[in-house]
Enzyme design. Structure first.
Site, PDB file in Angstrom:
ATOM      1  CD  GLU A 241      -5.028  -6.230  -1.792  1.00 20.16           C
ATOM      2  OE1 GLU A 241      -5.554  -6.818  -0.847  1.00 20.16           O
ATOM      3  OE2 GLU A 241      -4.863  -4.986  -1.794  1.00 20.16           O
TER       4      GLU A 241
ATOM      5  CG  ASN B 277      -1.946   1.055   1.220  1.00 16.75           C
ATOM      6  OD1 ASN B 277      -1.617   2.228   1.121  1.00 16.75           O
ATOM      7  ND2 ASN B 277      -3.208   0.671   1.330  1.00 16.75           N
TER       8      ASN B 277
ATOM      9  CG  ASP C 290      -6.244   2.093   2.899  1.00 16.87           C
ATOM     10  OD1 ASP C 290      -5.634   2.586   1.928  1.00 16.87           O
ATOM     11  OD2 ASP C 290      -6.343   0.863   3.083  1.00 16.87           O
TER      12      ASP C 290
ATOM     13  CB  CYS D 225      -7.985  -4.925  -3.881  1.00 16.94           C
ATOM     14  SG  CYS D 225      -6.919  -3.471  -3.658  1.00 16.94           S
TER      15      CYS D 225
END
Length: 156
Positions: free
Chosen positions: A64, A51, A152, A92
């Site tokens: 990912e 990330n 996030d 993702c």
């Protein structure tokens, strides 16, 4: 591949170590500790990432997606294994579904469930290793930086 046998589980846990190293690298850079890696069915590493949302100011730079981008083009993804320290978020999960990645190995889904059920409902094999190391790494971060974590996952 499954986690049905000890040999399979050992292989998956070894793959998870690659993703965990990426998560730690992200944390050391001041980012969110989530790492991922894409492997062949045989266990060959194709790409790894973490990330980078905080570091790059890029809201799409999830673990990912970073691993996927660093893998480069593949003829097919159906026989690939995405290994991630945390259950994939909806973004993702969409990437995994869009490109038909056949198997997802999740380090943990305690701190965040993400799209695991949806992936399973759509024919993606999901193996949750319930890694205490993954659980604790992210839980510490969430406790320390809840505002960044909420951003996030889209809850800010």
């Amino acid at each position: 591949m499954s986690a049905d046998t000890n040999k399979d589980r050992e292989k998956l846990e070894k793959m998870l170590q690659t993703a965990l190293a990426e998560a730690r690298a992200g944390l050391a850079e001041g980012g969110i500790p989530i790492g991922a890696a894409l492997f062949t069915r045989e266990g060959t590493l194709l790409g790894k990432g973490h990330n980078r949302r905080v570091q790059e100011g890029d809201p799409s730079a999830h673990g990912e997606t970073d691993a996927f981008r660093r893998t480069g083009r593949q003829r097919t993804y159906r026989d690939k294994i995405m290994v991630t320290t945390l259950a994939p978020c909806w973004y993702c999960s969409g990437l995994i579904r869009q490109f038909g990645i056949g198997t997802v190995v999740v380090g943990e889904s305690v701190n965040f469930q993400g799209g695991v059920d949806w992936l399973r409902e759509n024919g993606i094999k999901v193996i949750d290793l319930h890694s205490l190391e993954c659980i604790e790494l992210l839980a510490k971060y969430i406790n320390k930086r809840p505002e960044v974590w909420k951003e996030d996952i889209g809850e800010a």
